[in-house]
Write a protein that holds these residues in place. Structure first.
Motif, PDB file in Angstrom:
ATOM      1  N   LEU A  43      -0.013  28.250 -57.279  1.00 54.66           N
ATOM      2  CA  LEU A  43       0.393  28.591 -55.926  1.00 54.66           C
ATOM      3  C   LEU A  43      -0.291  29.872 -55.468  1.00 54.66           C
ATOM      4  O   LEU A  43      -0.173  30.265 -54.318  1.00 54.66           O
ATOM      5  CB  LEU A  43       1.912  28.728 -55.855  1.00 54.66           C
ATOM      6  N   ILE A  44      -0.987  30.510 -56.368  1.00 51.57           N
ATOM      7  CA  ILE A  44      -1.782  31.695 -56.053  1.00 51.57           C
ATOM      8  C   ILE A  44      -3.240  31.255 -56.038  1.00 51.57           C
ATOM      9  O   ILE A  44      -3.729  30.689 -57.009  1.00 51.57           O
ATOM     10  CB  ILE A  44      -1.561  32.805 -57.100  1.00 51.57           C
ATOM     11  N   ILE A  75      -9.606  34.381 -54.366  1.00 51.95           N
ATOM     12  CA  ILE A  75      -9.541  35.829 -54.562  1.00 51.95           C
ATOM     13  C   ILE A  75     -10.761  36.318 -55.339  1.00 51.95           C
ATOM     14  O   ILE A  75     -11.399  37.314 -54.974  1.00 51.95           O
ATOM     15  CB  ILE A  75      -8.227  36.224 -55.281  1.00 51.95           C
ATOM     16  N   VAL A  76     -11.125  35.603 -56.400  1.00 56.28           N
ATOM     17  CA  VAL A  76     -12.288  35.991 -57.202  1.00 56.28           C
ATOM     18  C   VAL A  76     -13.575  35.819 -56.393  1.00 56.28           C
ATOM     19  O   VAL A  76     -14.452  36.690 -56.411  1.00 56.28           O
ATOM     20  CB  VAL A  76     -12.347  35.184 -58.518  1.00 56.28           C
TER      21      VAL A  76
END
Length: 160
Positions: A9-10, A15-16
């Protein structure tokens, strides 16, 4: 431990990817305001020509309808680095052009002088790899990397 793989869910992959694209911006900001790179450094930057925010001349989009690689080394000008994109002046067939390239459109960044490279996934929808493309007129021959290089490939394909 189970063999079941759960979807996160993240959005770790996003992000990376964003963090590594910020590396490109930071490197470019190191040479912003110059018209050449120090020492033997030179950058190959590959990007999606029709990604949102990309602004390049129509004749380049016609010649490179999917992906294009540019080289920053000795002959560029007006490099401007912003938070989400950069712009640079380059000459193609002796015609000066300004390119605006969002970091999100970049698929690869390589500095072959120090054997460093980053490759980015463009989408996680399972789309096929882009077809090989001709290099832009300001490019040098493609650089291949061998085992032991500093190329970082980030691929967060979902396990099934």
């Amino acid at each position: 431990m189970s063999d079941d793989v759960r979807d996160s869910l993240i959005p770790y992959d996003e992000i990376v990817q964003d963090a590594l694209r910020a590396v490109v911006g930071r490197v470019l900001s190191q040479v912003e305001g110059t018209d050449s790179l120090p020492g033997e450094h030179h950058f190959y930057i590959t990007f999606k020509t029709q990604a949102p925010g990309v602004d390049i001349p129509a004749h380049l989009v016609a010649k490179f309808p999917d992906e294009m690689t540019i080289v920053l080394q000795n002959r560029f000008w007006d490099l401007t680095v912003e938070e989400d994109h950069f712009s640079v002046g380059l000459s193609f067939n002796q015609t000066p052009s300004t390119l605006i390239i969002p970091y999100a459109a970049i698929t690869a960044f390589v500095d072959p002088s120090v054997d460093f490279g980053l490759q980015f996934q463009v989408s996680d929808d399972g789309a096929a790899e882009p077809e090989p493309h001709d290099e832009a007129d300001n490019d040098r021959p493609e650089v291949s990397t061998e085992d032991g290089s500093n190329v970082v490939t980030v691929d967060f394909g979902k396990k099934r």
